[in-house]
Design an enzyme around this catalytic site. Structure first.
Site, mmCIF file in Angstrom:
data_model
loop_
_atom_site.group_PDB
_atom_site.id
_atom_site.type_symbol
_atom_site.label_atom_id
_atom_site.label_comp_id
_atom_site.label_asym_id
_atom_site.label_seq_id
_atom_site.Cartn_x
_atom_site.Cartn_y
_atom_site.Cartn_z
ATOM 1 N N HIS A 173 -53.839 -24.982 41.310
ATOM 2 C CA HIS A 173 -53.123 -24.281 42.395
ATOM 3 C C HIS A 173 -52.798 -22.832 42.036
ATOM 4 O O HIS A 173 -52.256 -22.099 42.853
ATOM 5 C CB HIS A 173 -51.824 -25.006 42.746
ATOM 6 C CG HIS A 173 -52.038 -26.379 43.290
ATOM 7 N ND1 HIS A 173 -52.883 -26.636 44.342
ATOM 8 C CD2 HIS A 173 -51.518 -27.586 42.923
ATOM 9 C CE1 HIS A 173 -52.888 -27.940 44.599
ATOM 10 N NE2 HIS A 173 -52.075 -28.533 43.749
ATOM 11 N N ASP A 210 -58.975 -34.047 42.137
ATOM 12 C CA ASP A 210 -57.530 -34.215 42.281
ATOM 13 C C ASP A 210 -57.246 -34.459 43.763
ATOM 14 O O ASP A 210 -57.990 -33.987 44.629
ATOM 15 C CB ASP A 210 -56.843 -32.934 41.799
ATOM 16 C CG ASP A 210 -55.329 -33.043 41.740
ATOM 17 O OD1 ASP A 210 -54.800 -33.290 40.650
ATOM 18 O OD2 ASP A 210 -54.689 -32.871 42.791
ATOM 19 N N HIS A 212 -55.120 -33.143 45.598
ATOM 20 C CA HIS A 212 -54.727 -31.910 46.275
ATOM 21 C C HIS A 212 -55.861 -30.887 46.257
ATOM 22 O O HIS A 212 -56.630 -30.820 45.300
ATOM 23 C CB HIS A 212 -53.493 -31.304 45.597
ATOM 24 C CG HIS A 212 -52.296 -32.205 45.611
ATOM 25 N ND1 HIS A 212 -52.123 -33.209 44.676
ATOM 26 C CD2 HIS A 212 -51.232 -32.262 46.441
ATOM 27 C CE1 HIS A 212 -50.997 -33.850 44.930
ATOM 28 N NE2 HIS A 212 -50.433 -33.294 45.999
ATOM 29 N N ASP A 290 -53.813 -38.394 40.620
ATOM 30 C CA ASP A 290 -52.859 -38.540 41.722
ATOM 31 C C ASP A 290 -53.501 -39.178 42.950
ATOM 32 O O ASP A 290 -52.858 -39.307 43.985
ATOM 33 C CB ASP A 290 -52.223 -37.194 42.087
ATOM 34 C CG ASP A 290 -53.221 -36.080 42.248
ATOM 35 O OD1 ASP A 290 -54.439 -36.352 42.182
ATOM 36 O OD2 ASP A 290 -52.804 -34.917 42.433
#
Length: 363
Positions: A173, A210, A212, A290
Protein backbone atom coordinates in the site's frame (compact mmCIF):
# COMPACT_ATOMS: atom_id res chain seq x y z
CA UNK A 1 -6.15 36.10 -35.34
CA UNK A 2 -4.22 33.11 -34.04
CA UNK A 3 -0.69 33.41 -32.83
CA UNK A 4 2.16 30.96 -33.04
CA UNK A 5 3.67 30.21 -29.62
CA UNK A 6 7.36 30.76 -29.14
CA UNK A 7 9.26 27.55 -29.88
CA UNK A 8 12.22 28.78 -27.88
CA UNK A 9 10.42 28.76 -24.56
CA UNK A 10 8.86 25.35 -25.22
CA UNK A 11 12.16 23.86 -26.26
CA UNK A 12 13.88 25.27 -23.19
CA UNK A 13 11.18 23.88 -20.90
CA UNK A 14 11.31 20.47 -22.58
CA UNK A 15 15.10 20.39 -22.41
CA UNK A 16 15.01 21.33 -18.73
CA UNK A 17 12.50 18.55 -18.02
CA UNK A 18 14.64 15.97 -19.83
CA UNK A 19 17.74 17.11 -17.96
CA UNK A 20 15.92 16.92 -14.64
CA UNK A 21 14.68 13.41 -15.39
CA UNK A 22 18.15 12.31 -16.48
CA UNK A 23 19.71 13.75 -13.34
CA UNK A 24 17.15 11.96 -11.16
CA UNK A 25 17.79 8.64 -12.90
CA UNK A 26 21.55 9.08 -12.55
CA UNK A 27 21.18 9.82 -8.84
CA UNK A 28 18.92 6.78 -8.40
CA UNK A 29 21.41 4.57 -10.23
CA UNK A 30 24.31 5.84 -8.14
CA UNK A 31 22.41 5.21 -4.90
CA UNK A 32 21.60 1.66 -5.98
CA UNK A 33 25.19 0.93 -7.00
CA UNK A 34 26.50 2.34 -3.70
CA UNK A 35 24.06 0.35 -1.55
CA UNK A 36 25.28 -2.38 0.78
CA UNK A 37 21.93 -4.23 0.79
CA UNK A 38 23.20 -6.64 -1.87
CA UNK A 39 25.88 -8.85 -0.37
CA UNK A 40 27.25 -12.31 -1.04
CA UNK A 41 25.47 -15.05 0.89
CA UNK A 42 27.43 -18.22 1.76
CA UNK A 43 26.28 -21.41 0.04
CA UNK A 44 25.66 -22.88 3.48
CA UNK A 45 22.63 -20.60 3.78
CA UNK A 46 19.27 -21.21 2.11
CA UNK A 47 17.48 -18.32 0.36
CA UNK A 48 15.06 -17.78 3.23
CA UNK A 49 15.47 -14.32 4.74
CA UNK A 50 14.53 -13.31 8.28
CA UNK A 51 15.83 -11.30 11.21
CA UNK A 52 14.61 -11.29 14.83
CA UNK A 53 14.40 -7.51 14.26
CA UNK A 54 11.36 -8.12 12.02
CA UNK A 55 9.15 -8.76 15.03
CA UNK A 56 7.55 -5.73 16.64
CA UNK A 57 7.26 -5.50 20.43
CA UNK A 58 6.30 -1.97 21.38
CA UNK A 59 5.43 -1.59 25.06
CA UNK A 60 2.32 -3.69 24.48
CA UNK A 61 0.88 -1.24 21.95
CA UNK A 62 1.23 -3.86 19.21
CA UNK A 63 -1.68 -5.68 20.89
CA UNK A 64 -3.95 -2.79 19.88
CA UNK A 65 -3.27 -3.53 16.22
CA UNK A 66 -5.03 -6.27 14.19
CA UNK A 67 -1.72 -7.34 12.63
CA UNK A 68 0.13 -10.20 14.31
CA UNK A 69 3.41 -8.37 14.89
CA UNK A 70 5.26 -11.55 15.88
CA UNK A 71 4.06 -13.52 12.84
CA UNK A 72 7.43 -13.54 11.12
CA UNK A 73 9.36 -15.10 13.99
CA UNK A 74 6.68 -17.70 14.61
CA UNK A 75 6.82 -18.79 10.96
CA UNK A 76 10.53 -19.55 11.33
CA UNK A 77 10.06 -21.30 14.67
CA UNK A 78 7.42 -23.57 13.13
CA UNK A 79 9.77 -24.42 10.25
CA UNK A 80 12.62 -25.19 12.65
CA UNK A 81 10.44 -27.36 14.90
CA UNK A 82 9.08 -29.16 11.81
CA UNK A 83 12.67 -30.01 10.89
CA UNK A 84 12.47 -28.21 7.54
CA UNK A 85 14.79 -25.33 8.43
CA UNK A 86 18.09 -25.10 10.29
CA UNK A 87 18.20 -21.76 12.10
CA UNK A 88 21.88 -21.42 11.17
CA UNK A 89 20.92 -21.49 7.50
CA UNK A 90 18.66 -18.41 7.66
CA UNK A 91 19.88 -15.30 5.84
CA UNK A 92 19.75 -12.09 7.88
CA UNK A 93 19.44 -8.90 5.82
CA UNK A 94 20.82 -5.44 6.46
CA UNK A 95 18.60 -2.50 7.37
CA UNK A 96 17.72 -0.15 4.51
CA UNK A 97 19.37 3.25 4.99
CA UNK A 98 17.96 6.63 4.07
CA UNK A 99 19.94 6.61 0.82
CA UNK A 100 18.54 3.17 0.01
CA UNK A 101 14.99 4.39 0.61
CA UNK A 102 15.53 7.53 -1.50
CA UNK A 103 15.78 5.26 -4.55
CA UNK A 104 11.96 5.37 -4.55
CA UNK A 105 10.85 7.66 -1.71
CA UNK A 106 10.98 11.44 -1.70
CA UNK A 107 12.84 13.47 0.90
CA UNK A 108 9.53 15.01 1.97
CA UNK A 109 7.92 11.63 2.59
CA UNK A 110 10.85 10.30 4.62
CA UNK A 111 10.89 13.55 6.60
CA UNK A 112 7.20 13.04 7.38
CA UNK A 113 8.10 9.77 9.13
CA UNK A 114 9.99 11.77 11.74
CA UNK A 115 6.59 12.69 13.12
CA UNK A 116 5.10 10.09 15.46
CA UNK A 117 1.65 11.34 14.46
CA UNK A 118 2.27 10.56 10.78
CA UNK A 119 3.62 7.10 11.63
CA UNK A 120 0.60 6.37 13.82
CA UNK A 121 -1.71 7.27 10.92
CA UNK A 122 0.13 4.93 8.54
CA UNK A 123 0.26 1.94 10.90
CA UNK A 124 -3.11 2.76 12.48
CA UNK A 125 -2.09 2.60 16.13
CA UNK A 126 -3.25 5.97 17.56
CA UNK A 127 -1.28 5.84 20.86
CA UNK A 128 1.99 5.84 18.87
CA UNK A 129 1.33 9.51 18.07
CA UNK A 130 1.97 10.36 21.73
CA UNK A 131 5.38 8.70 21.92
CA UNK A 132 8.85 10.20 21.20
CA UNK A 133 9.92 9.60 17.62
CA UNK A 134 13.15 7.94 18.76
CA UNK A 135 11.04 5.14 20.23
CA UNK A 136 8.87 4.95 17.11
CA UNK A 137 12.00 4.68 14.95
CA UNK A 138 13.50 1.94 17.10
CA UNK A 139 10.39 -0.13 17.77
CA UNK A 140 8.39 0.25 14.54
CA UNK A 141 10.30 1.76 11.64
CA UNK A 142 13.57 -0.12 12.27
CA UNK A 143 11.79 -3.50 11.90
CA UNK A 144 10.13 -2.27 8.71
CA UNK A 145 13.46 -1.06 7.29
CA UNK A 146 14.99 -4.47 8.08
CA UNK A 147 12.18 -6.14 6.15
CA UNK A 148 12.78 -3.76 3.24
CA UNK A 149 16.42 -4.87 3.23
CA UNK A 150 15.18 -8.46 3.12
CA UNK A 151 12.91 -7.87 0.14
CA UNK A 152 15.66 -6.12 -1.83
CA UNK A 153 18.18 -8.88 -1.08
CA UNK A 154 15.62 -11.52 -2.06
CA UNK A 155 15.88 -10.51 -5.73
CA UNK A 156 19.63 -11.15 -5.76
CA UNK A 157 19.20 -14.53 -4.10
CA UNK A 158 16.36 -15.51 -6.42
CA UNK A 159 18.46 -14.65 -9.47
CA UNK A 160 21.32 -16.77 -8.11
CA UNK A 161 19.36 -19.69 -6.71
CA UNK A 162 16.02 -19.70 -8.50
CA UNK A 163 13.85 -18.67 -5.55
CA UNK A 164 13.90 -16.67 -2.34
CA UNK A 165 11.42 -16.14 0.46
CA UNK A 166 11.47 -13.04 2.61
CA UNK A 167 9.60 -14.00 5.77
CA UNK A 168 8.22 -10.48 5.87
CA UNK A 169 7.79 -7.53 3.53
CA UNK A 170 5.06 -7.07 0.97
CA UNK A 171 4.16 -3.49 1.98
CA UNK A 172 2.06 -3.02 -1.13
CA UNK A 173 0.00 0.00 0.00
CA UNK A 174 3.04 2.29 0.15
CA UNK A 175 4.28 4.23 -2.86
CA UNK A 176 7.08 6.73 -3.22
CA UNK A 177 5.10 9.65 -1.87
CA UNK A 178 2.65 8.09 0.58
CA UNK A 179 2.27 5.29 3.12
CA UNK A 180 -0.91 3.62 4.34
CA UNK A 181 -2.54 0.37 5.36
CA UNK A 182 0.23 -0.62 7.83
CA UNK A 183 2.84 0.00 5.08
CA UNK A 184 5.52 2.61 5.75
CA UNK A 185 8.02 1.77 2.99
CA UNK A 186 7.58 0.65 -0.63
CA UNK A 187 9.71 -2.50 -0.47
CA UNK A 188 8.29 -4.04 -3.65
CA UNK A 189 9.06 -0.95 -5.74
CA UNK A 190 12.51 -0.68 -4.19
CA UNK A 191 13.26 -4.35 -4.84
CA UNK A 192 12.36 -3.99 -8.52
CA UNK A 193 14.41 -0.85 -9.09
CA UNK A 194 17.44 -2.55 -7.52
CA UNK A 195 16.89 -5.56 -9.80
CA UNK A 196 16.77 -3.33 -12.86
CA UNK A 197 20.21 -1.90 -12.09
CA UNK A 198 22.10 -4.54 -10.14
CA UNK A 199 20.75 -7.67 -11.86
CA UNK A 200 20.31 -6.23 -15.35
CA UNK A 201 16.68 -7.35 -15.33
CA UNK A 202 14.27 -5.51 -17.62
CA UNK A 203 10.93 -7.36 -17.22
CA UNK A 204 9.28 -8.04 -13.85
CA UNK A 205 5.88 -9.55 -13.08
CA UNK A 206 4.17 -8.74 -9.77
CA UNK A 207 1.66 -11.41 -8.74
CA UNK A 208 -0.23 -9.80 -5.88
CA UNK A 209 -2.56 -12.28 -4.17
CA UNK A 210 -3.05 -10.39 -0.91
CA UNK A 211 -6.77 -9.79 -0.32
CA UNK A 212 -6.24 -6.04 -0.68
CA UNK A 213 -5.44 -4.14 -3.87
CA UNK A 214 -1.71 -3.37 -4.19
CA UNK A 215 -2.20 0.30 -4.89
CA UNK A 216 1.32 1.33 -3.83
CA UNK A 217 3.33 -0.53 -6.48
CA UNK A 218 0.57 0.17 -9.00
CA UNK A 219 1.13 3.91 -8.62
CA UNK A 220 4.91 3.59 -8.62
CA UNK A 221 4.91 1.67 -11.92
CA UNK A 222 1.90 3.34 -13.52
CA UNK A 223 3.84 4.30 -16.65
CA UNK A 224 6.53 1.62 -16.62
CA UNK A 225 5.97 -1.08 -19.22
CA UNK A 226 8.83 -3.13 -17.77
CA UNK A 227 6.50 -4.16 -14.94
CA UNK A 228 3.40 -6.32 -15.46
CA UNK A 229 0.95 -6.39 -12.55
CA UNK A 230 -1.48 -9.23 -11.89
CA UNK A 231 -3.58 -8.20 -8.89
CA UNK A 232 -6.25 -10.53 -7.51
CA UNK A 233 -8.08 -8.68 -4.75
CA UNK A 234 -11.39 -8.01 -3.02
CA UNK A 235 -12.76 -4.74 -4.47
CA UNK A 236 -15.15 -4.33 -1.51
CA UNK A 237 -12.44 -3.59 1.06
CA UNK A 238 -9.60 -1.09 1.61
CA UNK A 239 -7.99 0.78 -0.16
CA UNK A 240 -10.72 1.65 -2.73
CA UNK A 241 -8.00 3.24 -4.87
CA UNK A 242 -9.83 3.63 -8.17
CA UNK A 243 -7.03 5.65 -9.75
CA UNK A 244 -4.47 2.91 -9.07
CA UNK A 245 -6.82 0.27 -10.49
CA UNK A 246 -6.31 1.87 -13.90
CA UNK A 247 -2.66 0.83 -13.74
CA UNK A 248 -3.30 -2.88 -13.16
CA UNK A 249 -2.40 -4.90 -16.25
CA UNK A 250 -4.50 -7.89 -15.22
CA UNK A 251 -7.24 -7.22 -12.70
CA UNK A 252 -9.02 -10.16 -11.02
CA UNK A 253 -11.68 -9.07 -8.55
CA UNK A 254 -12.86 -11.64 -5.99
CA UNK A 255 -15.73 -10.36 -3.86
CA UNK A 256 -16.35 -10.96 -0.15
CA UNK A 257 -17.35 -14.54 0.59
CA UNK A 258 -15.46 -16.10 -2.33
CA UNK A 259 -14.68 -19.71 -1.42
CA UNK A 260 -11.61 -21.87 -2.05
CA UNK A 261 -12.62 -23.73 -5.22
CA UNK A 262 -13.82 -20.58 -6.98
CA UNK A 263 -10.70 -18.68 -5.92
CA UNK A 264 -8.32 -21.35 -7.18
CA UNK A 265 -10.25 -21.66 -10.45
CA UNK A 266 -9.94 -17.90 -11.03
CA UNK A 267 -6.24 -18.07 -10.17
CA UNK A 268 -5.60 -20.87 -12.68
CA UNK A 269 -7.25 -18.78 -15.40
CA UNK A 270 -5.31 -15.65 -14.38
CA UNK A 271 -1.92 -17.39 -14.42
CA UNK A 272 -2.63 -18.86 -17.84
CA UNK A 273 -3.44 -15.40 -19.22
CA UNK A 274 -0.43 -13.80 -17.50
CA UNK A 275 1.89 -16.39 -19.01
CA UNK A 276 0.64 -15.54 -22.50
CA UNK A 277 0.69 -11.77 -22.03
CA UNK A 278 4.14 -11.24 -20.51
CA UNK A 279 7.53 -12.92 -20.40
CA UNK A 280 9.17 -11.83 -17.11
CA UNK A 281 12.74 -12.30 -15.97
CA UNK A 282 11.66 -12.09 -12.31
CA UNK A 283 8.41 -12.74 -10.45
CA UNK A 284 7.61 -10.87 -7.24
CA UNK A 285 4.89 -12.84 -5.45
CA UNK A 286 2.99 -10.97 -2.74
CA UNK A 287 1.52 -13.89 -0.81
CA UNK A 288 -0.80 -12.34 1.76
CA UNK A 289 -2.74 -14.77 3.95
CA UNK A 290 -5.55 -12.30 4.65
CA UNK A 291 -7.62 -14.30 2.14
CA UNK A 292 -8.09 -16.94 4.87
CA UNK A 293 -11.60 -17.74 6.01
CA UNK A 294 -12.20 -15.74 9.18
CA UNK A 295 -9.70 -12.97 8.50
CA UNK A 296 -11.44 -9.82 9.75
CA UNK A 297 -10.02 -7.57 7.02
CA UNK A 298 -9.85 -9.77 3.91
CA UNK A 299 -13.45 -11.07 4.09
CA UNK A 300 -12.76 -14.03 1.80
CA UNK A 301 -13.29 -17.69 2.70
CA UNK A 302 -10.17 -19.53 1.61
CA UNK A 303 -9.14 -22.60 3.60
CA UNK A 304 -5.60 -23.24 4.90
CA UNK A 305 -5.21 -25.98 2.28
CA UNK A 306 -6.33 -23.41 -0.28
CA UNK A 307 -3.39 -21.21 0.70
CA UNK A 308 -1.04 -24.16 0.23
CA UNK A 309 -2.54 -24.89 -3.20
CA UNK A 310 -2.37 -21.21 -4.16
CA UNK A 311 1.32 -20.90 -3.31
CA UNK A 312 2.13 -24.16 -5.08
CA UNK A 313 0.38 -22.92 -8.24
CA UNK A 314 2.43 -19.71 -8.30
CA UNK A 315 5.73 -21.53 -7.68
CA UNK A 316 4.88 -24.05 -10.42
CA UNK A 317 4.06 -21.19 -12.78
CA UNK A 318 7.54 -19.78 -12.22
CA UNK A 319 9.30 -23.15 -12.36
CA UNK A 320 7.68 -24.18 -15.64
CA UNK A 321 8.95 -20.95 -17.20
CA UNK A 322 12.32 -21.08 -15.40
CA UNK A 323 11.74 -17.64 -13.86
CA UNK A 324 13.35 -16.65 -10.53
CA UNK A 325 10.67 -15.98 -7.91
CA UNK A 326 10.54 -13.91 -4.74
CA UNK A 327 7.84 -14.65 -2.15
CA UNK A 328 6.78 -12.03 0.42
CA UNK A 329 4.39 -12.84 3.28
CA UNK A 330 2.49 -9.49 3.28
CA UNK A 331 -0.91 -9.24 5.02
CA UNK A 332 -2.59 -11.74 7.34
CA UNK A 333 -4.48 -10.72 10.45
CA UNK A 334 -5.09 -13.89 12.41
CA UNK A 335 -2.78 -15.78 14.75
CA UNK A 336 -3.30 -18.84 12.56
CA UNK A 337 -1.55 -17.17 9.60
CA UNK A 338 1.96 -18.08 10.79
CA UNK A 339 1.14 -21.78 10.96
CA UNK A 340 -0.56 -21.66 7.55
CA UNK A 341 2.45 -19.96 5.94
CA UNK A 342 4.86 -22.45 7.53
CA UNK A 343 2.73 -25.38 6.32
CA UNK A 344 2.75 -23.95 2.81
CA UNK A 345 6.54 -23.62 2.82
CA UNK A 346 6.80 -27.22 4.06
CA UNK A 347 4.61 -28.29 1.14
CA UNK A 348 6.77 -26.38 -1.35
CA UNK A 349 9.79 -28.21 0.05
CA UNK A 350 8.08 -31.62 -0.11
CA UNK A 351 7.05 -30.97 -3.72
CA UNK A 352 10.70 -30.06 -4.52
CA UNK A 353 9.65 -26.58 -5.65
CA UNK A 354 12.16 -25.20 -3.16
CA UNK A 355 15.18 -26.83 -1.52
CA UNK A 356 15.48 -25.92 2.16
CA UNK A 357 18.45 -28.18 2.72
CA UNK A 358 20.74 -27.11 -0.10
CA UNK A 359 21.50 -23.73 -1.58
CA UNK A 360 21.96 -25.29 -4.99
CA UNK A 361 18.24 -26.08 -5.38
CA UNK A 362 16.62 -24.33 -8.35
CA UNK A 363 12.99 -23.48 -8.88
Amino acid sequence: MSTIPSTTGGSSSSSSSITSTTDAETLRRNRILASKLYFDVPLSKVPLIYSPSYDIAFLGLEKLHPFDSSKWGRICRFLIVDGVLDKNHIVEPLEATKDDLLVVHSESYLSSLKSSLNVSIIIEVPPVALLPNCLVQQKVLHPFRKQVGGTILAAKLAKERGWAINVGGGFHHCCGEKGGGFCAYADISLCIHYAFIRLNISRVMIIDLDAHQGNGHEKDFSNDRRVYILDMYNPEIYPFDFEARRYIDQKVEVVSGTTTNEYLRRLDEALEVAGRMFDPELVVYNAGTDILDGDPLGQLKISPDGITDRDEKVFRFAREKNIPLIMLTSGGYMKSSARVIADSIVNLSKKCLIDMGSSSGKI
